[in-house]
Write an enzyme that holds these catalytic residues in place. Sequence first.
Site, PDB file in Angstrom:
ATOM      1  N   ASP A 281       3.146   4.791  -5.692  1.00  0.00           N
ATOM      2  CA  ASP A 281       2.797   6.174  -5.101  1.00  0.00           C
ATOM      3  C   ASP A 281       3.327   6.595  -5.352  1.00  0.00           C
ATOM      4  OD1 ASP A 281       1.435   8.610  -4.353  1.00  0.00           O
ATOM      5  OD2 ASP A 281       0.862   8.186  -2.222  1.00  0.00           O
TER       6      ASP A 281
ATOM      7  N   HIS B 195      -7.574   9.733   3.821  1.00  0.00           N
ATOM      8  CA  HIS B 195      -6.957   9.122   4.559  1.00  0.00           C
ATOM      9  C   HIS B 195      -7.629   9.066   6.313  1.00  0.00           C
ATOM     10  CE1 HIS B 195      -4.299   7.969   1.257  1.00  0.00           C
ATOM     11  NE2 HIS B 195      -4.567   6.750   1.637  1.00  0.00           N
TER      12      HIS B 195
ATOM     13  N   ASP C 224       0.877  -1.191  -0.091  1.00  0.00           N
ATOM     14  CA  ASP C 224       0.127   0.139   0.060  1.00  0.00           C
ATOM     15  C   ASP C 224       0.770   1.136   0.479  1.00  0.00           C
ATOM     16  OD1 ASP C 224      -2.583   1.553  -0.091  1.00  0.00           O
ATOM     17  OD2 ASP C 224      -2.469   1.471   2.041  1.00  0.00           O
TER      18      ASP C 224
ATOM     19  N   ASN D 273      -8.184   0.866   6.376  1.00  0.00           N
ATOM     20  CA  ASN D 273      -7.647   0.692   6.963  1.00  0.00           C
ATOM     21  C   ASN D 273      -7.602   1.435   8.855  1.00  0.00           C
ATOM     22  OD1 ASN D 273      -4.898   0.497   9.048  1.00  0.00           O
ATOM     23  ND2 ASN D 273      -4.168   2.264   7.646  1.00  0.00           N
TER      24      ASN D 273
HETATM   25  P1  13P Z   1      -8.710   4.694   5.703  1.00  0.00           P
HETATM   26  O1  13P Z   1      -7.360   4.691   6.547  1.00  0.00           O
HETATM   27  O2  13P Z   1      -9.125   5.849   5.975  1.00  0.00           O
HETATM   28  O3  13P Z   1      -9.582   3.490   5.827  1.00  0.00           O
HETATM   29  O4  13P Z   1      -7.791   4.766   3.948  1.00  0.00           O
HETATM   30  C1  13P Z   1      -7.286   3.408   4.086  1.00  0.00           C
HETATM   31  C2  13P Z   1      -6.299   3.686   2.713  1.00  0.00           C
HETATM   32  O5  13P Z   1      -6.609   3.940   2.100  1.00  0.00           O
HETATM   33  C3  13P Z   1      -4.945   2.673   2.685  1.00  0.00           C
HETATM   34  O6  13P Z   1      -4.329   3.156   1.585  1.00  0.00           O
END
Ligand code: 13P
Length: 281
Positions: free
Chosen positions: A106, A179, A84, A231
């Site tokens: 990214d 995020h 990620d 996440n």
């Molecule tokens: P969140 O932590 O807002 O759920 O986002 C997770 C995310 O996009 C990880 O790449």
Amino acid sequence: MIVNSKEILLKAKENKYAIPHFNINNLEWAKYILEKCNELNVPVILGVSESASKYMGGFNAIYGMVNGLIEDLNITIPVVLHVDHGSSFETCKKAIDAGFSSVMIDASRHELSENIRITKEVVDYAHTKNVTVEAEVGHIGGTEDNITNTSTNATLEDCLTLYENTNIDSLAPALGSVHGFYKGEPNLDFVTMKQINENLEIPLVLHGGTGIPNDKIEKAIACGISKININTELQATWSKAVKEFLQANPQAIDPRKIIGSGEEALKSRIAEIISLFKTKI
Ligand code: 13P
């Protein structure tokens, strides 16, 4: 079995549902997510950020752990082991060489031309190893790993330019999601989302899944989102359960009991998310 994301995401795009991407932090989270998704018979993407990778020891340790869990727990669903927000070619290569089946490069903090150059370098290497690549256009802001960034929304033109010059397998266009927790109601650009989906043959990814109301998640899926990253929400769910357990059991010292006290809460939230995403095998 660990697979790349190509087939499951194309199937999701075609049939208008979303595959969940859940970030993992340790063996227990990987185990709980695998067990629940296997019980529900849905594919899953296990996301590993660079900081989570360092926390767990590195990409080789994580590959060994996930691969071992799949074997020992008789997990039969497709499992994607995914980096990620990989920040460089070197990070993505390390993960690919360790056995990861999918990476996100990214390079969205750079100008589009530099984003394209770095992304293409990753795609050229990943595709020789049958590994799929996700990229980001625009910039998804918010708070992740305690770092706060501002957002820049993607344009259809930039998405098409990046895709045509890199041959990526999926794309995360920044369209208003962030995020971490939202301050107020998330403002997603569904019009551009639909346009990008209609003009790009590859599946689209929505980052920042935490805190987006259910109706907006459904709308995003209807507009062509095939993968949704979650996440923060799982962290909050697990922590709440563990804090409650520790308050009720201040004498507890067994780490298995303490960490495991968040298992049921985590699993039941995962089941709700999968039902909302309408995920299928
Ligand atoms: P969140 O932590 O807002 O759920 O986002 C997770 C995310 O996009 C990880 O790449």
